[in-house]
Design a protein around this motif. Structure first.
Motif, mmCIF file in Angstrom:
data_model
loop_
_atom_site.group_PDB
_atom_site.id
_atom_site.type_symbol
_atom_site.label_atom_id
_atom_site.label_comp_id
_atom_site.label_asym_id
_atom_site.label_seq_id
_atom_site.Cartn_x
_atom_site.Cartn_y
_atom_site.Cartn_z
ATOM 1 N N ASP A 318 45.729 25.392 100.561
ATOM 2 C CA ASP A 318 45.829 24.299 99.293
ATOM 3 C C ASP A 318 45.480 22.869 99.685
ATOM 4 O O ASP A 318 46.271 22.182 100.189
ATOM 5 N N SER A 320 44.929 20.431 98.038
ATOM 6 C CA SER A 320 45.439 19.272 97.388
ATOM 7 C C SER A 320 46.701 18.488 97.987
ATOM 8 O O SER A 320 46.993 17.482 97.903
ATOM 9 N N TRP A 323 46.058 15.052 99.336
ATOM 10 C CA TRP A 323 45.412 14.086 98.528
ATOM 11 C C TRP A 323 45.863 12.720 99.103
ATOM 12 O O TRP A 323 44.970 11.948 98.988
ATOM 13 N N LYS A 358 41.544 17.596 96.285
ATOM 14 C CA LYS A 358 41.635 16.980 94.682
ATOM 15 C C LYS A 358 43.297 16.756 94.419
ATOM 16 O O LYS A 358 43.942 17.153 95.247
ATOM 17 N N PRO A 360 47.002 17.036 92.895
ATOM 18 C CA PRO A 360 47.539 18.147 92.702
ATOM 19 C C PRO A 360 47.864 18.543 91.162
ATOM 20 O O PRO A 360 47.632 17.224 90.235
ATOM 21 N N SER A 361 47.866 19.494 90.717
ATOM 22 C CA SER A 361 47.897 19.724 89.405
ATOM 23 C C SER A 361 49.245 19.649 88.552
ATOM 24 O O SER A 361 49.416 19.211 87.351
ATOM 25 N N LYS A 362 50.571 19.489 89.437
ATOM 26 C CA LYS A 362 51.709 19.476 88.945
ATOM 27 C C LYS A 362 52.210 17.995 89.203
ATOM 28 O O LYS A 362 52.070 17.654 90.373
ATOM 29 N N LYS A 363 52.808 17.305 88.405
ATOM 30 C CA LYS A 363 53.471 16.230 88.357
ATOM 31 C C LYS A 363 54.944 16.153 88.614
ATOM 32 O O LYS A 363 55.512 15.045 88.657
ATOM 33 N N SER A 379 51.247 10.160 87.062
ATOM 34 C CA SER A 379 49.829 10.729 87.416
ATOM 35 C C SER A 379 49.680 10.546 89.085
ATOM 36 O O SER A 379 50.557 9.969 89.626
ATOM 37 N N TRP A 380 48.726 11.167 89.425
ATOM 38 C CA TRP A 380 48.486 11.232 90.610
ATOM 39 C C TRP A 380 47.183 10.277 91.133
ATOM 40 O O TRP A 380 47.080 9.904 92.313
#
Length: 621
Positions: A318, A320, A323, A358, A360-363, A379-380
């Motif tokens: 993973d 991400s 990041w 990239k 992360p998809s989850k916040k 937001s990231w």
């Protein structure tokens, strides 16, 4: 399944050490015979040298290490000078120097680095001891000398090898089998992870001359390190001791696993420990868009590069997870060499394609366990996002404060709701403070930064919270319109009130809502709602506070039917042993709640005075 069986066999067969070996050298049957065997095998330096050509970020770290090692060439070795009861800063500095000098030699083959590392190791090997009364000191010193001995083995003089190996055995490994020093074996916290890792490095380094003892050390570590791993990461990976101690305990746990995998070809099933491979998400999500961590408990605000995160990213596939680490790499701040295990970043990051990293998809990230947390953001990307961290758990946890229900808030690139974090231990211990006693009436809770009066939570009638109380995250949602988490704090206020629940929400990516619902018992109580901030505070009216810093503003809008009185309080310490707290203050309100009454309090953090509608906690979904 096979690995679990191996672990169980070792757990059942380990019987300790009583002057002679108790376990079989079968533990070492697959050990690499030649040096180096710890973390980076012979010839693997070429993979690093190849990788640093692909990304300037990697080359930046590599060059930083070499430049630091050049500075170390004329620096005297560390001396045996304790600070209070600890030699730990000297052990850590020795580890930093030897690890980096050894790395420099292995990647350049320049003998000046080898000789300087040898000089450092001979100096500490001549110490009378490595301070076993505070065994972390022994563990880190053992790891330092073990890395140098193993990585530089072929280039060390015969005399140096003898002296260093003897020090590893006599000053590192043997004291770990003395009952008065070996309490770490039963610890459920970072001491277990760090001490087992350090002594195991020593065992792997000298295993060919001390096979029985080395086998005992490894078997003992595999049998006892789960005592820390299981409660520390189960079920979701939330580390109970917080941000900074994650960086300590988890990094050394990873060092141990990585070392045995490389030297012995197995992780003994340890990576199947519940939650362990999820814990990188905890560490990553603790850091807000300001770059500051949610620093609850005995924690600092920043950690810098974390080599362990690169290990987790590779193990979990993973990228991400890196990041924020990639941003730190790209910044090239030239302060990375202060990290004593920095070469491990290059070892564990060998296969990392930084271009694949990239956001992360989850916040939202929620973890339970001894110190549950809910961490959420809008937001990231970019520093202006809203970030909220909610901490629950118990003051009874190692390194915990009375901060249950406390929170931090970032927005507009600023931290508006903050936490003091830790105070230096030696500054308290030298004043005779009973710092490590976590019972209800302990002096620990008189330390200004540690009790509930100094955190962003509730207090009733000026009383401490229940030191054995516990709260978890009871419900949560990652809905974009109403990202939220709710906790029941009632157990923390046993015999003070009948119920207290707190919910925190990021509403429509615009407002942060902190809602408290409180029920009193058969007597009236005075409640204090407290916020610690570094902003300038202006009380606008009876329900409004304006915070300002660096040209930015944040309003706190209190919405309640209760007759609150907004107040500010200084953060001036109450004892001579307390650390100063400059440029901070408390703001909040006091209110008297009648007996047998239910009251609701909403604190809305907003960039305007617009007030959203807030539902009862029972309706938060």
């Amino acid at each position: 399944m096979k690995r679990i069986v191996v672990l169980l066999i070792i757990l059942l067969s380990f019987n300790g050490f009583s002057g002679q070996a108790q376990s079989s050298t079968d533990v070492l049957k697959s050990m690499k015979e030649e040096h180096p065997r710890i973390l980076l095998l012979k010839g693997e330096e070429q993979q690093i040298l190849s990788q640093i050509k692909k990304h300037p970020e990697w080359n930046g770290v590599h060059q930083e290490i070499l430049a630091e090692c050049d500075k170390l060439l004329d620096t005297p070795p560390v001396e045996r000078i304790k600070i209070g009861k600890r030699l730990l800063d000297k052990s850590r500095e020795c580890l930093r120097r030897v690890f980096q000098l050894s790395y420099a030699y292995r990647t350049t083959r320049d003998e000046k680095y080898l000789r300087r590392a040898e000089k450092e190791m001979l100096a500490v090997s001549a110490f009378e001891d490595w301070n076993p009364t505070h065994f972390l000191d022994v563990a880190e010193m053992t790891m330092a000398v073990a890395i140098g001995y193993d990585w530089l083995y072929d280039g060390l003089t015969a005399e140096a090898r003898t002296k260093i190996a003897d020090a590893i055995l006599k000053k590192g490994i043997e004291p770990s089998f003395e009952k008065k020093y070996s309490a770490f074996l039963n610890a459920e916290h970072n001491w277990n992870q760090v001490c087992n890792a350090g002594i195991s490095f020593g065992a792997l380094a000298i295993a060919e001359t001390q096979p029985e003892i080395a086998a005992n050390v490894i078997a003992r570590a595999v049998a006892t390190i789960p005592k820390a791993m299981i409660p520390s990461y189960e079920p979701d990976g939330a580390y109970p001791e917080g941000f900074s101690y994650w960086g300590y305990g988890t990094s050394f746990n990873v060092l141990f696993v990585s070392a045995v995998e490389k030297a012995l070809g197995t992780d003994f099933g340890l990576l199947q420990s519940p939650g362990f491979l999820k814990t990188a998400g905890f560490f990553q999500n603790l850091v807000g868009p300001t770059g500051l961590a949610h620093n609850w408990g005995d924690s600092g605000l920043k950690e810098g590069l974390s080599p362990a995160m690169f290990w987790f990213a590779e193990k979990t596939k993973d990228p991400s997870l890196l990041w924020t680490q990639k941003k730190l790499l790209s910044a090239q701040t030239a302060g990375n060499v202060g990290n004593r295990i920095l070469p491990a970043l290059l070892i564990w990051g060998i296969k990392t394609n930084l271009d694949a990293v990239k956001p992360p998809s989850k916040k939202q990230w929620v973890g339970q366990g001894p110190s549950p947390v809910a961490l959420m953001r809008t937001s990231w990307v970019g520093p202006s996002a809203i970030f909220v961290g909610l901490k629950t758990g118990s003051p009874a946890v190692n390194h915990a404060h009375m901060d249950i229900g406390s929170f931090v808030i970032d927005a507009q690139g600023e931290r508006w709701a903050m936490d003091f974090g830790m105070q230096d231990y030696n500054s308290l211990e030298t004043k005779g403070v009973d710092l490590w006693n976590r019972t209800q009436n302990s002096q620990r809770w008189e330390v200004f930064r540690l009790n509930n009066f100094a955190h962003n939570t509730l207090s009733f009638d000026g009383q401490l919270v229940n030191a054995k109380g516990y709260a978890k995250i009871d419900s949560w949602s990652d809905s974009k319109a109403e990202m939220m988490a709710v906790t029941d704090l009632s157990n923390l206020y046993k015999d003070q009130i009948t119920a207290a629940k707190r919910g925190i929400s990021i509403l429509n990516e615009k407002w942060v809502v902190v809602r408290d619902e409180v029920n009193t018992a058969d007597k009236a109580v005075k409640m204090r709602w407290n916020l610690l901030t570094g902003a300038t505070v202006k009380v606008v009216d009876q329900k409004t506070v304006e915070l300002s810093q660096n040209g930015k503003k944040m309003f706190i809008l209190f919405v309640t039917e209760a007759n609150i009185v907004i107040k500010t309080w200084p953060t001036t310490p109450t004892h001579d042993y307390d650390a100063p707290n400059p440029n901070t203050q408390f703001v909040g309100f006091e209110v008297t709640i009648p007996a047998n009454t239910a009251e609701e309090f909403n604190a809305i953090f907003s960039q305007s005075t617009e007030i959203p509608k807030v539902k009862p906690l029972a309706a938060w979904k």
